[in-house]
Design a protein around this motif. Structure first.
Motif, mmCIF file in Angstrom:
data_model
loop_
_atom_site.group_PDB
_atom_site.id
_atom_site.type_symbol
_atom_site.label_atom_id
_atom_site.label_comp_id
_atom_site.label_asym_id
_atom_site.label_seq_id
_atom_site.Cartn_x
_atom_site.Cartn_y
_atom_site.Cartn_z
ATOM 1 N N MET A 486 0.831 -1.203 0.000
ATOM 2 C CA MET A 486 0.000 0.000 0.000
ATOM 3 C C MET A 486 0.871 1.262 0.000
ATOM 4 S SD MET A 486 -2.984 -1.465 0.078
ATOM 5 C CE MET A 486 -4.189 -0.230 0.533
ATOM 6 N N ASP A 487 0.214 2.400 -0.260
ATOM 7 C CA ASP A 487 0.910 3.690 -0.321
ATOM 8 C C ASP A 487 0.931 4.371 1.048
ATOM 9 O OD1 ASP A 487 1.384 3.288 -2.971
ATOM 10 O OD2 ASP A 487 -0.011 4.806 -3.701
ATOM 11 N N ARG A 488 1.762 3.823 1.929
ATOM 12 C CA ARG A 488 1.955 4.358 3.285
ATOM 13 C C ARG A 488 0.648 4.407 4.075
ATOM 14 N NH1 ARG A 488 4.712 9.868 3.590
ATOM 15 N NH2 ARG A 488 4.536 9.343 5.805
ATOM 16 N N PRO A 489 0.132 3.276 4.511
ATOM 17 C CA PRO A 489 -1.067 3.283 5.360
ATOM 18 C C PRO A 489 -0.745 3.876 6.724
ATOM 19 C CG PRO A 489 -0.190 1.055 5.160
ATOM 20 C CD PRO A 489 0.611 1.923 4.224
ATOM 21 N N GLU A 490 -1.374 4.998 7.036
ATOM 22 C CA GLU A 490 -1.077 5.692 8.287
ATOM 23 C C GLU A 490 -2.231 5.541 9.269
ATOM 24 O OE1 GLU A 490 1.449 8.869 8.641
ATOM 25 O OE2 GLU A 490 2.002 9.026 6.547
ATOM 26 N N ASP A 491 -2.925 6.618 9.592
ATOM 27 C CA ASP A 491 -3.955 6.529 10.619
ATOM 28 C C ASP A 491 -5.168 5.753 10.106
ATOM 29 O OD1 ASP A 491 -5.067 6.880 13.088
ATOM 30 O OD2 ASP A 491 -5.258 9.055 12.951
ATOM 31 N N VAL A 492 -5.874 5.116 11.047
ATOM 32 C CA VAL A 492 -7.051 4.309 10.749
ATOM 33 C C VAL A 492 -8.113 4.632 11.790
ATOM 34 C CG1 VAL A 492 -7.924 1.986 10.352
ATOM 35 C CG2 VAL A 492 -5.488 2.459 10.022
ATOM 36 N N GLU A 493 -9.360 4.846 11.361
ATOM 37 C CA GLU A 493 -10.437 5.117 12.311
ATOM 38 C C GLU A 493 -11.739 4.476 11.821
ATOM 39 O OE1 GLU A 493 -10.558 6.742 15.208
ATOM 40 O OE2 GLU A 493 -8.504 7.499 15.250
ATOM 41 N N GLY A 499 -19.676 2.270 11.397
ATOM 42 C CA GLY A 499 -18.763 1.150 11.569
ATOM 43 C C GLY A 499 -17.792 0.962 10.429
ATOM 44 N N LYS A 500 -17.942 1.724 9.333
ATOM 45 C CA LYS A 500 -16.976 1.635 8.245
ATOM 46 C C LYS A 500 -15.622 2.152 8.711
ATOM 47 C CE LYS A 500 -20.494 2.108 4.656
ATOM 48 N NZ LYS A 500 -20.983 2.899 3.490
ATOM 49 N N VAL A 501 -14.569 1.551 8.184
ATOM 50 C CA VAL A 501 -13.211 1.863 8.619
ATOM 51 C C VAL A 501 -12.539 2.707 7.545
ATOM 52 C CG1 VAL A 501 -10.982 0.888 9.300
ATOM 53 C CG2 VAL A 501 -13.110 -0.298 9.910
ATOM 54 N N TYR A 502 -11.907 3.806 7.973
ATOM 55 C CA TYR A 502 -11.249 4.723 7.042
ATOM 56 C C TYR A 502 -9.743 4.681 7.271
ATOM 57 C CZ TYR A 502 -15.897 6.280 5.880
ATOM 58 O OH TYR A 502 -17.205 6.300 5.450
ATOM 59 N N VAL A 503 -8.997 4.576 6.165
ATOM 60 C CA VAL A 503 -7.544 4.447 6.209
ATOM 61 C C VAL A 503 -6.929 5.585 5.401
ATOM 62 C CG1 VAL A 503 -5.579 2.916 5.809
ATOM 63 C CG2 VAL A 503 -7.861 1.937 6.225
ATOM 64 N N ALA A 504 -6.039 6.353 6.025
ATOM 65 C CA ALA A 504 -5.317 7.407 5.320
ATOM 66 C C ALA A 504 -4.058 6.814 4.696
ATOM 67 C CB ALA A 504 -4.950 8.536 6.281
#
Length: 688
Positions: A486-493, A499-504
């Motif tokens: 991946m292209d630098r997976p950083e914060d996740v919330e 309940g959907k998960v968001y990845v920066a």
């Protein structure tokens, strides 16, 4: 929207060479550690379960409370707002509740700029007192003893917890990611630091626990010398727990049992657990260790290189003052960093712990939620180009209540469970993903995925690796099972509403370069300067699921760039955004994004974006930080926004002797990282 500023700066994302040197050891200018050649999203196209069928498969998450902390839990099937198809359903009316403010224009001002009708206060700065006995900050005569009682340097992640039985007071926990010695010490010589300077830097790393109090008019102030206040540094004792504790891979001369370690380093993102503790991720720890090039054992050299250690002297020269930072003397010491740390902010006498069941890599975040049956789930990104996205599911369920029995049980939850890594598959033909960011024919970058088991307790699911090896060398385990780069997976919330998960995914200049993976559906642009935000939906909306659907929610950059995408929202109506990093949710379910290294030429900022309804994808900039600074750790409440302003004035050529900023205290004063609180002038709610 305002005309964009010209791009400046030679480093990825526009970040200065000074910041790159001290924060991550110039990671982007070294060889990419992942040379596994794993397949990427575009390699496999399957007609199996599609994203659209999975989205209809289950319920949404709801909010649960534990120990006074608002957390994400799971609920039985319930009605959810329908997904808005790309490019349709947008009425372009009034912004979503929580985002009703005049967007701040891109700028390069040496100030924190907030919307009209809002005001700001500096809550606490580097060097301000935290513990009893802390002297007033004196940058010309700083000492290690003083720094150990003062607020640390380069504050990053922020967590806020209610303080029982103390009205109008809360507990703030702040990470201190790294030190920038040239900005801290007048006359600093990078080749010859003094022992005092090194020991000050040790004390400026780690974490701060600080009680805050709301005063009349909504102003927030620190409460120095409160009994709960605490400093955790690079020399604070930690307990190593979980299945790798005591492993030969973690034993050193100072700790022959492999269960105790001094300090935590490069603490970046984090999370608050449902049981009221705070998690902190150790990220670019590799840069603190020296002389990997002198290690002779081939297996050890390979492992060190996979974690970004292959050179000679370290940038800070700590190895001159403590042998544990010299890999030729203590080859296992580096294995004792790169973990998720857990701290109990309501117990100042507790020993913080490093949780080995969560794996070892460059942890940007560790965000907790609960499964339907009450087990803990953590999502974790490995912040490196072409590295991976992970999940952990605990074996035991959380126990409710604040009894000693319940708390002791919950403090063991992260030591037993299953560690997974993500594999993504796109649902578009590979020839439609050519690296220019153009949407495929189906109108969305999306697909399905699976969580691949790596280890559980003392059992390894990776051929040729023991469980201990999986936990300590998690990157190598993920390489072997074919995880998706991946292209630098950083914060996740996870969203507290859906309940959907968001990845920066921040950026990746090497995507598509010779010898590196090309663009794929989850990372659709070669030479990716601006990053993207991925939305993940667990199968049946169960956080313990082993399958998921995904789509790219945002593809960031200049809205006039055809490669950008804002969930189908009209591009001419959004704020430009580049390099998403830290993320958070507000009380209304909007996603907030803090940027790191804006590659559009303006200062970094904090942005709110609606994730559902008629305004889905509308990005609105709430603030910008001073030149050279980064926005970190946003906490967005009903009537207050907190942000960390990290490394202000950190531009090429700047130093303590030649500052490039006057923030936060004006000309002639030291440039100091700080935490800023923003509120509406009329005392109303944010964005309403």
């Amino acid at each position: 929207m305002p005309k964009l500023l010209p791009f400046v700066g030679s480093h990825p994302g526009g970040r200065s060479a000074l910041t790159c040197r001290y924060r991550c050891g110039d990671a982007c200018f070294h060889e990419v550690p992942n040379r596994s050649g794993n397949e990427y999203v575009g390699d496999v196209i399957s007609g199996a379960l599609s994203r659209r069928s999975m989205l209809a498969a289950g319920a949404v998450a709801t909010v649960a409370a534990a120990t006074g902390v608002t957390v994400v839990g799971q609920a039985p099937p319930a009605a959810a707002a329908p997904a808005v198809p790309a490019g349709r359903g947008h009425r372009h009316g009034r912004p979503a509740r929580g985002l009703r403010f005049a967007p701040v224009a891109p700028n390069t001002e040496d100030a924190v700029v907030v919307p009209a009708g809002y005001e700001q206060d500096v809550l606490i700065r580097w060097g301000d007192p935290v513990l009893a006995g802390a002297p007033a900050f004196d940058p010309e005569n700083q000492t290690a003893a003083a720094q150990a009682r003062q607020f640390g340097y380069n504050n990053d992640y922020l967590a806020v917890l209610d303080l029982p039985r103390e009205r109008n007071r809360q507990v703030l926990v702040a990470n201190h990611e790294y030190t920038s010695e040239e900005m801290m010490f007048p006359g600093y010589d990078p080749e010859n630091p003094t022992r005092e300077q090194v020991e000050i830097a040790w004390a400026a790393h780690g974490m701060s626990v600080l009680v805050t109090e709301e005063h009349r008019g909504g102003r927030l102030a620190a409460v120095p010398r409160h009994p709960l206040n605490r400093r955790v540094t690079a020399t604070t004792p930690f307990e190593i727990t979980g299945p790798a504790a005591g492993s030969e891979l973690l034993r050193t001369t100072a700790d022959p049992e492999g269960t105790r370690v001094l300090g935590t380093l490069n603490n970046c993102g984090g999370g608050v657990t449902p049981w009221g503790t705070v998690l902190s991720g150790e990220e670019n720890f590799n840069q603190y260790f020296a002389h990997a090039d002198r290690v002779t054992d081939p297996a050890t050299r390979e492992r060190l290189a996979r974690y970004g250690m292959s050179g000679g002297a370290s940038g800070r020269r700590w190895e001159r003052f403590d042998d544990r930072f010299d890999l030729t003397r203590e080859p296992n010491e580096a294995n004792r960093f790169g973990w998720v740390v857990e701290i109990d902010p309501l117990d100042p006498d507790s020993t913080p712990r490093k949780r080995t069941a969560l794996g070892r890599f460059k942890h940007e975040a560790a965000t907790a939620r609960l499964t339907r049956d009450g087990r803990a789930v953590l999502y974790m990104g490995d912040d490196e180009r072409f590295d991976y996205f992970y999940k952990f599911v605990s074996t035991e369920r959380m126990r409710r209540g604040d009894s000693r029995w319940a708390r002791e049980h919950n403090l063991r939850l992260l030591d037993e469970g299953t560690l997974y890594v993500a594999k993504f598959t796109g649902d578009s033909p590979a020839e439609e993903i050519d690296g220019d960011g153009a949407l495929p024919e189906d109108g969305a970058f999306d697909g399905r995925g699976e969580w691949i088991r790596l280890a559980e307790g003392d059992r390894s699911f990776v051929d040729g690796m023991t469980a201990e090896e999986v936990y300590v060398f998690t990157r190598l385990a993920a390489d072997r099972v074919g995880a998706t780069t991946m292209d630098r997976p950083e914060d996740v919330e996870p969203s507290p509403r859906t309940g959907k998960v968001y990845v920066a995914l921040t950026n990746n200049k090497n995507r598509g370069r010779e010898g590196h993976p090309a663009a794929d559906e989850a990372n659709p642009r070669n030479a990716n300067k601006h990053g993207q935000v991925l939305e993940l939906t667990e199968f049946r909306h169960d956080a313990a699921a082993t399958r998921f659907a995904w789509r790219l929610f945002l593809v960031c950059g200049d809205p006039e760039d055809p490669s950008t995408y804002f969930a189908g929202f009209p591009k001419e109506k959004v704020s430009p955004i580049s390099c998403p990093d830290n993320i958070a949710f507000d009380p209304y379910g909007n996603l907030w994004l803090a940027t790191d290294g804006n590659a559009l030429g303006s200062n970094d900022g904090l942005f709110g974006v609606a994730v559902r309804g008629r305004n889905e994808g509308e990005v609105r900039q709430f603030l910008t930080v001073p030149k050279g600074a980064e926005v970190c750790g946003p906490v967005v409440g009903e009537n207050r926004v907190l942000v960390s302003v990290q490394h202000p004035g950190e531009v090429d050529g700047a130093s303590a002797d030649h500052p490039a900023s006057t923030w936060p205290d004006g000309p002639g004063r030291a440039v100091r990282p700080a935490v800023v609180a923003v509120r509406a002038k009329d005392g109303g709610d944010i964005g309403c």
